[in-house]
Motif scaffolding. Structure first.
Motif, PDB file in Angstrom:
ATOM      1  N   VAL A   1       0.868  -1.188   0.000  1.00 25.35           N
ATOM      2  CA  VAL A   1       0.000   0.000   0.000  1.00 25.35           C
ATOM      3  C   VAL A   1       0.895   1.226   0.000  1.00 25.35           C
ATOM      4  CG1 VAL A   1      -1.754   1.258   1.312  1.00 25.35           C
ATOM      5  CG2 VAL A   1      -1.788  -1.250   1.246  1.00 25.35           C
ATOM      6  N   PRO A   2       0.597   2.206  -0.833  1.00 22.56           N
ATOM      7  CA  PRO A   2       1.401   3.436  -0.832  1.00 22.56           C
ATOM      8  C   PRO A   2       1.413   4.080   0.548  1.00 22.56           C
ATOM      9  CG  PRO A   2      -0.101   3.388  -2.692  1.00 22.56           C
ATOM     10  CD  PRO A   2      -0.481   2.245  -1.821  1.00 22.56           C
ATOM     11  N   ARG A   3       2.527   4.726   0.867  1.00 24.65           N
ATOM     12  CA  ARG A   3       2.638   5.372   2.170  1.00 24.65           C
ATOM     13  C   ARG A   3       1.531   6.405   2.320  1.00 24.65           C
ATOM     14  NH1 ARG A   3       8.125   8.367   3.509  1.00 24.65           N
ATOM     15  NH2 ARG A   3       7.296   9.743   1.892  1.00 24.65           N
ATOM     16  N   CYS A   4       0.885   6.386   3.491  1.00 21.14           N
ATOM     17  CA  CYS A   4      -0.210   7.331   3.716  1.00 21.14           C
ATOM     18  C   CYS A   4      -0.366   7.561   5.204  1.00 21.14           C
ATOM     19  CB  CYS A   4      -1.522   6.808   3.120  1.00 21.14           C
ATOM     20  SG  CYS A   4      -2.076   5.255   3.858  1.00 21.14           S
ATOM     21  N   LYS A   5      -1.180   8.511   5.557  1.00 26.86           N
ATOM     22  CA  LYS A   5      -1.489   8.816   6.950  1.00 26.86           C
ATOM     23  C   LYS A   5      -2.930   8.407   7.219  1.00 26.86           C
ATOM     24  CE  LYS A   5      -1.609  12.565  10.342  1.00 26.86           C
ATOM     25  NZ  LYS A   5      -1.379  14.035  10.562  1.00 26.86           N
ATOM     26  N   VAL A   6      -3.144   7.573   8.239  1.00 24.22           N
ATOM     27  CA  VAL A   6      -4.491   7.116   8.599  1.00 24.22           C
ATOM     28  C   VAL A   6      -4.973   7.931   9.792  1.00 24.22           C
ATOM     29  CG1 VAL A   6      -5.885   5.186   9.399  1.00 24.22           C
ATOM     30  CG2 VAL A   6      -4.048   4.804   7.736  1.00 24.22           C
ATOM     31  N   LEU A   7      -6.102   8.582   9.637  1.00 23.12           N
ATOM     32  CA  LEU A   7      -6.718   9.352  10.707  1.00 23.12           C
ATOM     33  C   LEU A   7      -8.007   8.631  11.092  1.00 23.12           C
ATOM     34  CD1 LEU A   7      -6.600  11.916  12.452  1.00 23.12           C
ATOM     35  CD2 LEU A   7      -7.932  13.082  10.684  1.00 23.12           C
TER      36      LEU A   7
END
Length: 211
Positions: free
Chosen positions: A7-13
């Motif tokens: 999964v592409p790097r991302c920020k989960v909120l």
């Protein structure tokens, strides 16, 4: 879920919808020991629950030790068999409740510390409950054994037809037909408050449930 590709790097909120995600465990009517409570806490943690509401007393049992009031568990922690249906099973045999506790079943202070520590490791708060002023048959019968009159125990819904309330020595388990009520006398309040203060001191919770 585990995906077959990265999964592409991302920020989960993300956050839970409800701050209080609780489960109530009734150890008064049917006792669950420490290992069973820990099993419950493990399952709660898996499902992101964060509050265990521990129902410690009811008409059918008082399940936590108070050292200065040993009658609460020596009497309130026991249970003799009770008739569930006076009409019988059609073969002339009375139907009894099979859950008999000839020896008291309850939590000690060490048990509570063990449960609370296990819960804290899983970010779960344990909220204790003592059921007062109603649902107190076990509490009232325990107090009577040492000469303290807290209130009345009633049998109804058919139970009174085959059980003399005056002869009760341990909490009955008549299905739906037992009810204890603490009356607000000074002696009764002093007795109940003493138990509450001790039990509350065992739990670091922000809350204590009465009733």
């Amino acid at each position: 879920q585990f995906l077959p590709a990265p999964v592409p790097r991302c920020k989960v909120l993300d956050w839970p919808r409800y701050r209080w995600r609780g489960l109530m465990l009734d150890v008064a009517r049917h006792f669950f020991d420490v290992e069973q409570v820990k099993r419950t806490l493990t399952l709660m943690s898996m499902h992101k629950f964060n509050v265990l509401h521990l129902h410690l007393s009811d008409d059918q049992g008082f399940r936590i030790e108070v050292p200065d009031m040993p009658e609460l568990t020596s009497v309130g922690g026991r249970r003799e068999r009770s008739i569930n249906d006076p009409r019988g099973n059609g073969r002339g045999e009375k139907i009894y409740n099979g859950t008999v506790y000839p020896e008291p079943r309850f939590f000690t202070a060490q048990d509570v510390r063990d449960i609370v520590s296990f819960a804290e490791e899983r970010s779960i708060e344990v909220v204790p409950e003592l059921d007062v002023p109603a649902h107190t048959a076990a509490l009232i019968l325990a107090a009577r054994s040492v000469g303290v009159d807290l209130g009345v125990v009633e049998l109804h819904e058919g139970c009174e037809k085959f059980q003399d309330v005056k002869e009760l020595k341990t909490p009955p388990n008549c299905m739906g037909g037992t009810h204890g009520i603490v009356l607000p006398t000074r002696a009764a309040l002093d007795y109940v408050i003493k138990a509450i203060v001790h039990v509350a001191g065992l739990f670091p919770s922000r809350y204590f449930h009465l009733g």
